[in-house]
Structure formats: structure tokens, C-alpha cells
Design a protein around this motif. Structure first.
Motif, PDB file in Angstrom:
ATOM      1  N   LEU A 199       0.829  -1.200   0.000  1.00 42.90           N
ATOM      2  CA  LEU A 199       0.000   0.000   0.000  1.00 42.90           C
ATOM      3  C   LEU A 199       0.866   1.253   0.000  1.00 42.90           C
ATOM      4  O   LEU A 199       2.032   1.214   0.413  1.00 42.90           O
ATOM      5  CB  LEU A 199      -0.903   0.009   1.232  1.00 42.90           C
ATOM      6  CG  LEU A 199      -1.863  -1.186   1.343  1.00 42.90           C
ATOM      7  CD1 LEU A 199      -2.623  -1.112   2.658  1.00 42.90           C
ATOM      8  CD2 LEU A 199      -2.815  -1.217   0.172  1.00 42.90           C
ATOM      9  N   ALA A 200       0.321   2.361  -0.467  1.00 39.48           N
ATOM     10  CA  ALA A 200       1.012   3.643  -0.411  1.00 39.48           C
ATOM     11  C   ALA A 200       1.277   3.996   1.045  1.00 39.48           C
ATOM     12  O   ALA A 200       0.647   3.468   1.965  1.00 39.48           O
ATOM     13  CB  ALA A 200       0.158   4.719  -1.082  1.00 39.48           C
ATOM     14  N   ASP A 201       2.190   4.910   1.265  1.00 41.70           N
ATOM     15  CA  ASP A 201       2.546   5.337   2.609  1.00 41.70           C
ATOM     16  C   ASP A 201       1.311   5.766   3.397  1.00 41.70           C
ATOM     17  O   ASP A 201       0.387   6.370   2.845  1.00 41.70           O
ATOM     18  CB  ASP A 201       3.534   6.499   2.514  1.00 41.70           C
ATOM     19  CG  ASP A 201       4.070   6.888   3.868  1.00 41.70           C
ATOM     20  OD1 ASP A 201       3.574   7.891   4.425  1.00 41.70           O
ATOM     21  OD2 ASP A 201       4.966   6.191   4.368  1.00 41.70           O
ATOM     22  N   HIS A 202       1.307   5.483   4.693  1.00 39.09           N
ATOM     23  CA  HIS A 202       0.130   5.788   5.516  1.00 39.09           C
ATOM     24  C   HIS A 202      -0.186   7.282   5.551  1.00 39.09           C
ATOM     25  O   HIS A 202      -1.323   7.674   5.771  1.00 39.09           O
ATOM     26  CB  HIS A 202       0.291   5.233   6.935  1.00 39.09           C
ATOM     27  CG  HIS A 202       1.367   5.887   7.732  1.00 39.09           C
ATOM     28  ND1 HIS A 202       2.681   5.492   7.675  1.00 39.09           N
ATOM     29  CD2 HIS A 202       1.318   6.922   8.587  1.00 39.09           C
ATOM     30  CE1 HIS A 202       3.397   6.257   8.474  1.00 39.09           C
ATOM     31  NE2 HIS A 202       2.597   7.129   9.042  1.00 39.09           N
ATOM     32  N   ALA A 203       0.792   8.143   5.290  1.00 41.12           N
ATOM     33  CA  ALA A 203       0.545   9.583   5.285  1.00 41.12           C
ATOM     34  C   ALA A 203      -0.364  10.000   4.124  1.00 41.12           C
ATOM     35  O   ALA A 203      -0.938  11.085   4.143  1.00 41.12           O
ATOM     36  CB  ALA A 203       1.866  10.341   5.209  1.00 41.12           C
ATOM     37  N   GLU A 204      -0.503   9.147   3.115  1.00 38.06           N
ATOM     38  CA  GLU A 204      -1.378   9.436   1.988  1.00 38.06           C
ATOM     39  C   GLU A 204      -2.811   8.957   2.218  1.00 38.06           C
ATOM     40  O   GLU A 204      -3.658   9.102   1.350  1.00 38.06           O
ATOM     41  CB  GLU A 204      -0.812   8.794   0.725  1.00 38.06           C
ATOM     42  CG  GLU A 204       0.539   9.359   0.323  1.00 38.06           C
ATOM     43  CD  GLU A 204       1.108   8.684  -0.900  1.00 38.06           C
ATOM     44  OE1 GLU A 204       0.320   8.292  -1.787  1.00 38.06           O
ATOM     45  OE2 GLU A 204       2.335   8.562  -0.972  1.00 38.06           O
ATOM     46  N   ALA A 205      -3.067   8.392   3.379  1.00 35.64           N
ATOM     47  CA  ALA A 205      -4.394   7.844   3.671  1.00 35.64           C
ATOM     48  C   ALA A 205      -5.439   8.947   3.797  1.00 35.64           C
ATOM     49  O   ALA A 205      -5.129  10.086   4.147  1.00 35.64           O
ATOM     50  CB  ALA A 205      -4.353   7.036   4.969  1.00 35.64           C
TER      51      ALA A 205
END
Length: 95
Positions: free
Chosen positions: A27-33
Motif C-alpha cells: 500500500l502507499a505510505d500511511h501519510a497518503e491515507a
């Protein structure tokens, strides 16, 4: 990091060789959530990871395992490779 990638490669090769592997993804970095939630009659979308805990999902494996013990065995190999907790869940409605 290279050692973890090598170990994960070994796990993935074995998952595929045994027919247990179905799908996996990073998954993309959690900051992009983004978080979407109901707020009364409205729906709010907020930036950022607002998970209830200090761990975030970084990726997942969807596997076919004969039973919980088999799934936990695969999870043990992954956690040994990445030195992070692994959550194991069945798909709802599949027996």
C-alpha cells in the motif's frame, strides 16, 4: 531492508509453489491515507492516517490456507522477515 526483501521473496515463492498465494499488494505510505466516516447525515473526508493504534497496514497477502494453523504459519514467516506484527483474518462469509 535487503534482507527483509530477500526473506519476503522466499515466502512469496513458497506461497506460490504450494498454491496458497492468491494476491498481495504493497500500500502507499500511511501519510497518503484518507478517512471517510459518517457524521450524522453528512459524510466527512479527512486527510491523514487516523488509525486506532500505532501500527498501520503497509500491505497484505490474500492466501488460501487449509486452516487457521496454516495461515498462522505463513504469518510467522512474514513477521520474521519484516520484524513487524501481522494480523490474520479470514474473509467474512467464506468457510
Amino acid at each position: 531492508m535487503r534482507e527483509a526483501q530477500r526473506l519476503l521473496g522466499d515466502v512469496e515463492r513458497d506461497l506460490k509453489a504450494t498454491g496458497a498465494w492468491v494476491f498481495s499488494a504493497r500500500l502507499a505510505d500511511h501519510a497518503e491515507a484518507r478517512v471517510v466516516r459518517e457524521a450524522g447525515d453528512d459524510v466527512l473526508t479527512t486527510d491523514g492516517p487516523f488509525a486506532e493504534g500505532k501500527e498501520h497496514i503497509g500491505g497484505f497477502y490474500l492466501i488460501e490456507a487449509a486452516d487457521l494453523a496454516a495461515a498462522l504459519g505463513w504469518a510467522a514467516r512474514v513477521t520474521a522477515a519484516i520484524h513487524a506484527p501481522i494480523e490474520v483474518r479470514a474473509l467474512a462469509g467464506f468457510a
